[in-house]
Design a protein around this motif. Structure first.
Motif, PDB file in Angstrom:
ATOM      1  N   GLN A   1       0.827  -1.209   0.000  1.00  0.00           N
ATOM      2  CA  GLN A   1       0.000   0.000   0.000  1.00  0.00           C
ATOM      3  C   GLN A   1       0.862   1.260   0.000  1.00  0.00           C
ATOM      4  OE1 GLN A   1      -3.100   0.432  -0.390  1.00  0.00           O
ATOM      5  NE2 GLN A   1      -4.262  -1.295   0.406  1.00  0.00           N
ATOM      6  N   VAL A   2       0.634   2.147  -1.012  1.00  0.00           N
ATOM      7  CA  VAL A   2       1.282   3.453  -1.045  1.00  0.00           C
ATOM      8  C   VAL A   2       0.185   4.497  -1.251  1.00  0.00           C
ATOM      9  CG1 VAL A   2       3.548   2.756  -1.878  1.00  0.00           C
ATOM     10  CG2 VAL A   2       1.721   3.164  -3.508  1.00  0.00           C
ATOM     11  N   PRO A   3       0.422   5.773  -0.853  1.00  0.00           N
ATOM     12  CA  PRO A   3      -0.567   6.810  -1.115  1.00  0.00           C
ATOM     13  C   PRO A   3      -0.789   6.965  -2.617  1.00  0.00           C
ATOM     14  CG  PRO A   3       1.234   7.649   0.240  1.00  0.00           C
ATOM     15  CD  PRO A   3       1.603   6.278  -0.144  1.00  0.00           C
ATOM     16  N   ALA A   4      -2.016   7.275  -3.015  1.00  0.00           N
ATOM     17  CA  ALA A   4      -2.344   7.401  -4.439  1.00  0.00           C
ATOM     18  C   ALA A   4      -1.784   8.721  -4.973  1.00  0.00           C
ATOM     19  CB  ALA A   4      -3.847   7.327  -4.641  1.00  0.00           C
ATOM     20  N   VAL A   5      -0.518   8.708  -5.395  1.00  0.00           N
ATOM     21  CA  VAL A   5       0.120   9.949  -5.844  1.00  0.00           C
ATOM     22  C   VAL A   5      -0.012  10.126  -7.346  1.00  0.00           C
ATOM     23  CG1 VAL A   5       1.767  10.167  -3.971  1.00  0.00           C
ATOM     24  CG2 VAL A   5       2.309   8.722  -5.916  1.00  0.00           C
ATOM     25  N   SER A   6      -0.366   9.061  -8.066  1.00  0.00           N
ATOM     26  CA  SER A   6      -0.410   9.170  -9.517  1.00  0.00           C
ATOM     27  C   SER A   6      -1.566   8.325 -10.031  1.00  0.00           C
ATOM     28  CB  SER A   6       0.912   8.686 -10.109  1.00  0.00           C
ATOM     29  OG  SER A   6       0.738   8.368 -11.470  1.00  0.00           O
ATOM     30  N   SER A   7      -2.106   8.711 -11.174  1.00  0.00           N
ATOM     31  CA  SER A   7      -3.195   7.913 -11.744  1.00  0.00           C
ATOM     32  C   SER A   7      -2.661   6.930 -12.787  1.00  0.00           C
ATOM     33  CB  SER A   7      -4.244   8.829 -12.363  1.00  0.00           C
ATOM     34  OG  SER A   7      -3.628   9.648 -13.335  1.00  0.00           O
ATOM     35  N   ASN A   8      -1.359   7.028 -13.058  1.00  0.00           N
ATOM     36  CA  ASN A   8      -0.756   6.124 -14.031  1.00  0.00           C
ATOM     37  C   ASN A   8      -0.524   4.747 -13.390  1.00  0.00           C
ATOM     38  OD1 ASN A   8       0.821   4.779 -15.852  1.00  0.00           O
ATOM     39  ND2 ASN A   8       2.138   6.530 -16.311  1.00  0.00           N
ATOM     40  N   PRO A   9      -1.151   3.685 -13.908  1.00  0.00           N
ATOM     41  CA  PRO A   9      -0.986   2.372 -13.243  1.00  0.00           C
ATOM     42  C   PRO A   9       0.461   1.888 -13.211  1.00  0.00           C
ATOM     43  CG  PRO A   9      -2.135   2.171 -15.341  1.00  0.00           C
ATOM     44  CD  PRO A   9      -2.069   3.628 -15.048  1.00  0.00           C
TER      45      PRO A   9
END
Lengths: 169, 396
Positions: free
Chosen positions: B282-290
């Motif tokens: 689990q990491v913070p959602a920093v990017s929308s690029n998968p």
């Protein structure tokens, strides 16, 4: 097609290992061949999409029962000698008993109306098994645990060193 | 990985009527080979070098530093050396079983990688019995070790094999029971399901969820070290008593297989703890690029796992070996009752606070931080009194 090939490979593994278990002259080889039989059954469970049962088979039979059997066999003195397993006695009764047992089993296989599902159900089974154990089949489940508890206590009683002073009194 | 194959089939890469089962069978082989040959075995090799360097530093030595930069290629040299060695099979041994044992051990080491959750998409197979699968396939190691011990026809091997089996069979019980609190809280056995039930922040990890899971994480780590035959529980290969335990009669590549599995198992131990208690990838959602997200998750997962691997080296460099009776009483008199209490305690906790208690994670984190701060204070104290340049230059 691939699934069928895998099934026959697994069946070969199971039957072949079982044959080694039955016919090997070295009882340690027989014990280790049980591994192949258990693993083949695990594979067949996986093919039948019974994921939870397959894992429990692996955990209980391979991780528990097989290891205990190997322990028992290895810690018995002179186990590698062939003379331990007595191959010459009671051939005729054994033949009769196995023939009768085989006849009964083959009869049962051909007489049973095998239920064939229209479509293989592939999906998680753990949730359903858990609910069934604590809901519909709660009583058999609890009875099984009482049997296991009795076996545990029995094992402790048998393996405990005898207290001589208590016996004298 | 199934998603990728499905997408490839849907995009028509294999023609209009693709033979699905054959494509899946090939995909399974290809992806398994990538994971085993590209990740599992190199990891086992590299970690053997890292471990020797870490111990050396803890014992004020240099360690292997000649082959390659800082001795990094030592593991390749060792591997080559073992391949070139004579493959010795004792005349009095049981040849079939003697040859089969290393394969069983290496099989038990490779199977868990099938459910290793490297990131949200990088997992070979997200089985819905994932964690159960991981604990039950590692049970195969016992059979391999017993086989090696018996087939060598040597008293050291036999004693080592029996010790190892007794130890693994005993410590499987607290390890299995310590998994249950997390399974109770998530209601799933799938590796990805357990990770998705946690968040990126430490206060959402299961290790700090309540006091019982905190203890369960520690019990699981101790039991996993014992199952992996690691110091302080390395009785099966106690050099001073048993030569090399169950591997005494082995040489060359077969010997290497046992130790590759042992070092590789460190990653599996770390991955189990990370998945269950430390939030996995689990990491913070920093990017929308998968792709970016998957790379970040991969790094996050590996950092957590490698930290736990380092802790196990640290323990190995610090603690002496326990005696066999201490080993058994630790398992049966302490760890098993504690893990039962954990299981029941978690169930009661969930009955009282079905939505989770928000204050408990903060109290546990504060306690944990206090321990870390005291520890760091001690470390600094010794740093000031010692020759700093020796400790702070890792490339001697």
């Amino acid at each position: 097609m691939v699934a069928q090939a895998i099934f026959y490979l697994l069946a070969l593994l199971t039957v072949g290992s079982s044959a080694v278990v039955a016919f090997s002259r070295n009882i340690v080889h027989s014990t280790f061949a049980l591994l192949g039989a258990f693993m083949g059954v695990v594979g067949i469970y996986v093919l039948l999409a019974a994921d939870f049962v397959a894992m429990v088979q692996l955990l209980v039979y391979v991780g528990g029962i097989l290891v205990l059997t190997i322990f028992a066999v290895m810690l018995t003195q002179g186990i590698a000698d062939v003379t331990i397993s007595n191959r010459a006695v009671a051939r005729a009764p054994a033949l009769v008993i196995s023939a009768v047992a085989a006849a009964v089993m083959i009869f049962a296989v051909f007489k049973t109306p095998w239920h064939q599902g229209a479509k293989v159900m592939v999906g998680p089974t753990t949730y359903g098994i858990g609910n069934a154990f604590l809901d519909t089949y709660a009583l058999p489940f609890e009875l099984a645990s009482i049997v296991l508890l009795a076996a545990l206590i029995g094992a402790v009683v048998i393996s405990r060193p005898i207290d001589r002073r208590a016996q004298e009194q | 990985m199934q998603k990728l194959v499905d997408n490839l089939i849907a995009s028509g890469a294999f023609g209009a009527h693709p033979p699905r089962d054959i494509i899946y069978a090939i995909a399974i082989f290809v992806f398994s080979l990538i994971v085993f040959l590209g990740i599992a075995f190199p990891f086992a090799g590299v970690v053997s070098w890292v471990e020797r360097r870490v111990w050396a530093r803890m014992q004020s030595r240099c360690g292997p530093n000649r082959v390659g930069p800082n001795g990094f290629l030592q593991w390749l040299a060792d591997g080559l050396k073992h391949v070139c060695k004579e493959d010795l099979i004792p005349a009095e041994s049981d040849e079939t079983l003697f040859k089969m044992a290393p394969y069983l051990v290496i099989l038990a080491f490779t199977l868990p990688w099938a459910v290793m959750p490297f990131s949200s998409d990088l997992i070979l197979a997200d089985l819905n019995v994932g964690i159960l699968y991981m604990t039950s396939v590692t049970a195969l190691t016992v059979v391999g070790v017993l086989m090696a011990g018996w087939a060598s026809n040597d008293k050291w091997s036999l004693i080592g094999g029996i010790r190892s089996a007794a130890q693994i069979v005993s410590y499987e019980i607290p390890a299995g029971l310590s998994i249950f609190p997390v399974v109770l809280m998530t209601g799933t056995l799938s590796m990805q399901g357990i990770i998705k039930a946690q968040g990126w922040a430490p206060w959402t990890w299961f290790v700090f969820a309540n006091p019982f899971t905190f203890i369960a994480a520690n019990v699981l780590y101790i039991s996993a070290l014992a199952e992996g035959n690691r110091t302080p529980f390395d009785l099966p290969e106690a050099e001073s008593e048993l030569v090399a335990g169950f591997a005494t009669e082995y040489s060359g590549m077969r010997y290497l297989f046992f130790f590759a599995a042992e070092w590789g198992n460190l990653f599996i131990i770390g991955a189990i703890i990370t998945t269950l208690f430390l939030g996995g990838w689990q990491v913070p959602a920093v990017s929308s690029n998968p792709v970016v997200m998957n790379v970040l998750q991969l790094i996050c997962f590996n950092v957590k796992v490698l930290f736990l691997v380092f802790v196990s080296m640290w323990v190995r460099g610090t603690l002496p070996r326990v005696r066999i009776d201490q080993l058994m009483s630790l398992c049966w008199k302490y760890l098993v009752p504690i893990s039962f209490v954990d299981m029941v305690g978690t169930a009661v906790w969930m009955a009282i606070w079905p939505e989770g208690n928000w204050i408990a994670p903060w109290i546990l984190m504060a306690l944990f931080s206090a321990v870390i701060i005291v520890f760091l204070g001690r470390v600094l104290h010794y740093f000031r009194r010692s020759r700093m340049e020796l400790y702070l230059s890792p490339t001697i």
